[in-house]
Design a protein around this motif. Sequence first.
Motif, PDB file in Angstrom:
ATOM      1  N   GLU A 313     -19.898 -17.965 -11.219  1.00 43.45           N
ATOM      2  CA  GLU A 313     -19.735 -18.273 -12.640  1.00 43.45           C
ATOM      3  C   GLU A 313     -19.729 -19.778 -12.870  1.00 43.45           C
ATOM      4  O   GLU A 313     -20.368 -20.278 -13.805  1.00 43.45           O
ATOM      5  N   ALA A 458     -29.288 -17.738 -19.662  1.00 47.87           N
ATOM      6  CA  ALA A 458     -28.464 -17.049 -20.647  1.00 47.87           C
ATOM      7  C   ALA A 458     -29.284 -16.567 -21.837  1.00 47.87           C
ATOM      8  O   ALA A 458     -28.989 -15.516 -22.428  1.00 47.87           O
ATOM      9  N   HIS A 461     -30.468 -12.963 -21.738  1.00 44.84           N
ATOM     10  CA  HIS A 461     -29.467 -11.964 -22.119  1.00 44.84           C
ATOM     11  C   HIS A 461     -29.326 -11.894 -23.642  1.00 44.84           C
ATOM     12  O   HIS A 461     -29.273 -10.806 -24.225  1.00 44.84           O
ATOM     13  N   ALA A 479     -22.741  -6.702 -25.896  1.00 39.28           N
ATOM     14  CA  ALA A 479     -22.535  -6.863 -24.450  1.00 39.28           C
ATOM     15  C   ALA A 479     -23.535  -7.857 -23.870  1.00 39.28           C
ATOM     16  O   ALA A 479     -23.184  -8.679 -22.997  1.00 39.28           O
ATOM     17  N   HIS A 480     -24.770  -7.833 -24.348  1.00 40.28           N
ATOM     18  CA  HIS A 480     -25.790  -8.759 -23.827  1.00 40.28           C
ATOM     19  C   HIS A 480     -25.483 -10.201 -24.239  1.00 40.28           C
ATOM     20  O   HIS A 480     -25.599 -11.126 -23.431  1.00 40.28           O
ATOM     21  N   GLU A 483     -22.590 -11.679 -22.341  1.00 39.02           N
ATOM     22  CA  GLU A 483     -23.000 -12.122 -21.008  1.00 39.02           C
ATOM     23  C   GLU A 483     -23.651 -13.504 -21.081  1.00 39.02           C
ATOM     24  O   GLU A 483     -23.450 -14.346 -20.199  1.00 39.02           O
ATOM     25  N   ARG A 486     -20.915 -15.916 -21.284  1.00 42.51           N
ATOM     26  CA  ARG A 486     -20.214 -16.051 -20.001  1.00 42.51           C
ATOM     27  C   ARG A 486     -20.946 -17.030 -19.092  1.00 42.51           C
ATOM     28  O   ARG A 486     -20.331 -17.854 -18.408  1.00 42.51           O
TER      29      ARG A 486
END
Length: 597
Positions: A313, A458, A461, A479-480, A483, A486
């Motif tokens: 991460e 990113a 996503h 949710a995509h 991510e 994140r």
Amino acid sequence: MVQERPVRVERRLLAILAADVAGYSRLMHSDEEATHARLTTLLVEAVHPAIAEHGGRIVKNTGDGFLAEFPSAVEAVRGALQFQTRVSELTLGDAEDRRIAFRVGINIGDVIVEPHDIFGDGVNIAARLESIATAGGICISLSVYDQIQGKVDVEVVDLSDQVLKNISRPVRAFAVATRGSFSTIVTAPDIARHSSSPPRLSIVVLPFSNLSGDPDQDYFVDGVTETLTTDLSRIRGAFVVARNSAFSYKGKSIDIRQVGRELNVRYVLEGSVQRRGNRLRVNVQLVDAQTGSHVWAERFDKPVADLFDIQDEIVSLLANALNSQLIEAEARRAQLSMHPDATDLVFQGFACTYKGATREYMSQARNFFERALKIDPESVGALVGMARVDFAMGAAVLVHDRVERLSAAEANAIRAVSLAPDYPWAHLILGGVQIFTNRAVRGIAEFEQVLRLDRNCADAHAYTGLAKVFLGRAPESEAHVVEAFRLSPRDIAAYQWTHILGSASIHLGEYVQAISWLRRSLDANRNFPPTHFLLAATLGLLGTRDEARAVATAGLALNPSFTIRLFRAFSASDNATYLAGRERVCEGMRLAGVPED
């Protein structure tokens, strides 16, 4: 016997300016008479008047250049800036391979003066500084730099100590640039014409420091360094120093500029990792290896879970941030270049697209990419840049010919993919065009390919989340996009991602949540017209008419040609659920006062 006195040598403290024509032998070989005539014209119309106006005197001509003296360093620099600017103007329309440009070096020295020449170490240093200047550039010594500070309105870039031919000691050198666009003047900080100059996007990731006080954490800290080195190497055009070379500096007190010289890189990334209880703090800074100045710094605080997961991460966060930071840094360098090449122009074009999807910024970006393609018709970066501009203008409803723009974007993206099949951005733009032209499933497949090429992308996503809205599957979008956040929580494109979340919320009928996301989008970047119109529509649907109209007015200021008819004339999807949601958006726009036609 009367002893004759030695002849008295006349010495003066002068500012010495040495100049020559870059690539003179090549120009003469190509066309002797035309080159000689053009050079004579430039000397008469640009150089001689500027030198005389600033109190200088041409001591002698040197075939392809000249040597001049000035009583003042300030006037020497002003004179050089004036004639370099004028030469640039006079040669603007000339073909690249026939354009005459001067290199200039300026030094202060106590020199021997004769009627038609000057001699001494100070003259030699000026000549050597000229030899490391770029075409159209000015390079000055530390003594000149000290004299012009606060007196000449220029920016200078520290080139650090230079080892000059036949000069016994290193000489501190500076490149001079005017404050303005690349088209007005005149120098570049790097010495790009030398084979030993650092490549663009060249970087070393130095071993991060372990500040936890626990040697057992070294493996984790070293793992961050190694993985980041690998991931940064995926940036197209990047030169990343290998792990073994970088780790030779571990535990040593270092000078950033020395590291840059030893490894021949433009940028150095250094950082530290500190673990306290159940949290990790990572501090990083990107440093210009030539000047030692900070380009970017950031701090990340993360809870400790599985160390390998948190390592991935952290690397994703850094890789995404550094990608845009390096491009913007290279764009700033390119602005100082009198004659930018295709890569310089590509960097500047992408920097424009980062500012927002308005006609003004997209027009500026297109200009850079078109110029790059004239220089190099197979520049993958320029092709992707052109595709990105057309895609943005079509997707953001900035033009009436949306179909043509998206078609042009697809053509350039396909060409880029054919030239560079492993370039993630080419696939990303291609997928973006597909989801806006009723091919969302194919677009998602392209985004999956992007992530196979670059696991840190990113945007892939986030765009998948948008594709799900077009497919009538808005509940899956969040949710995509989460991510994407994140991987890159402070991404320059994050305003688009919150826009996508706002769009999904509207399609789900969650208007209050939509307003929250859309306000976050505008807080991040107010130069994205679609967010203004979507927020106005949502406020209209909730009955907040006055605020809705104010937001719509702000959107129309950015995109005056926007109408509901134009918005509805092109459908990204024929999915019934999506179309029903889009009609609600149109109704909200009407309530907000957005023009129908």
